[in-house]
Design an enzyme around this catalytic site. Sequence first.
Site, PDB file in Angstrom:
ATOM      1  N   SER A 149      -1.111   6.289   2.190  1.00 44.78           N
ATOM      2  CA  SER A 149      -2.266   5.341   2.712  1.00 44.78           C
ATOM      3  C   SER A 149      -2.808   5.840   3.983  1.00 44.78           C
ATOM      4  CB  SER A 149      -1.684   4.178   3.034  1.00 44.78           C
ATOM      5  OG  SER A 149      -2.595   3.070   3.182  1.00 44.78           O
ATOM      6  N   ASP A 160      -3.313   2.257  -3.527  1.00 43.55           N
ATOM      7  CA  ASP A 160      -2.543   2.835  -2.250  1.00 43.55           C
ATOM      8  C   ASP A 160      -0.992   3.096  -2.735  1.00 43.55           C
ATOM      9  OD1 ASP A 160      -0.690   2.391   0.255  1.00 43.55           O
ATOM     10  OD2 ASP A 160      -2.335   1.014   0.901  1.00 43.55           O
TER      11      ASP A 160
END
Length: 281
Positions: A39, A162
Amino acid sequence: MSGTAIIDVGGGFRSIFGAGILDYCDEQGISFDHCYGVSAGSANLASFLALQPGRTHRFYTQYAFRREYASATNFLKDRNFVNLDYVYSTLSNHDGEDPMDFEALKNNASKLTVVACNAETGEAVYFDKSEIAQDHYDIFKTSSAVPVACEPYVYKNVPYFDGGIADPVPVQRAIDDGNDRIVLVLTRLKDVLREQHKDIMPARILRRTFPNSADRLLNRYQTYNDEVALAKNYAEEGSVLILAPDDLCGLDTLSKSYEGLERMYRKGYAAATHIQSFLTH
């Protein structure tokens, strides 16, 4: 085979903790054989490998307060609270306001692994530097598309979410790659277990379109807790150094304050002073 690695697990605006750590490393000339980013942690590492200390600090403390970067307005317009194209293209391209030094990133001897989640299968996907080109920073967008807060990011016709929902703390991956000295950057309190309750509603919404990713999201708390427990075992053996904040400074994945960001950055910078002795011990 042996090597040194750093893992930055991201965590939205809390990730400025990792930015502080990496800026310290850049300034002290500390490098790693392999960098693993999840991320926002992947974006931190991109600037680190491009030898641009201070760049991610500017993103968190200046650009992130712009409506175009992250806002409810963005979400209402195109279902993306964070405009990943604004962050990783508009600002970061060669003609952007704060361009990434792509040549430095590409030529850095350190390897880079960026963790994403295949939205359809729910499986972790690991990208490397070969997927990056000048003004093509899509792998960072794939790794940073927070489920429900953002639409999945489509790269080469595959939708991604993510990486934190598939392999949030990829310590075992780093071990398996042959690294025996690993710095792990967490952005939550080290000894507080992650809880499921915040993921229940988003997972319910996600289940309509991406059921496998919904399962991953629903069980992320367990995956995260298990992987942190594993990291602690390796830390006891001496192969992992865990750096984590002692206070979250009021920050959350998608909420921030200028004061909180600055405090968290300074905590990261201070924590990084332990790295040199760990790597040379």
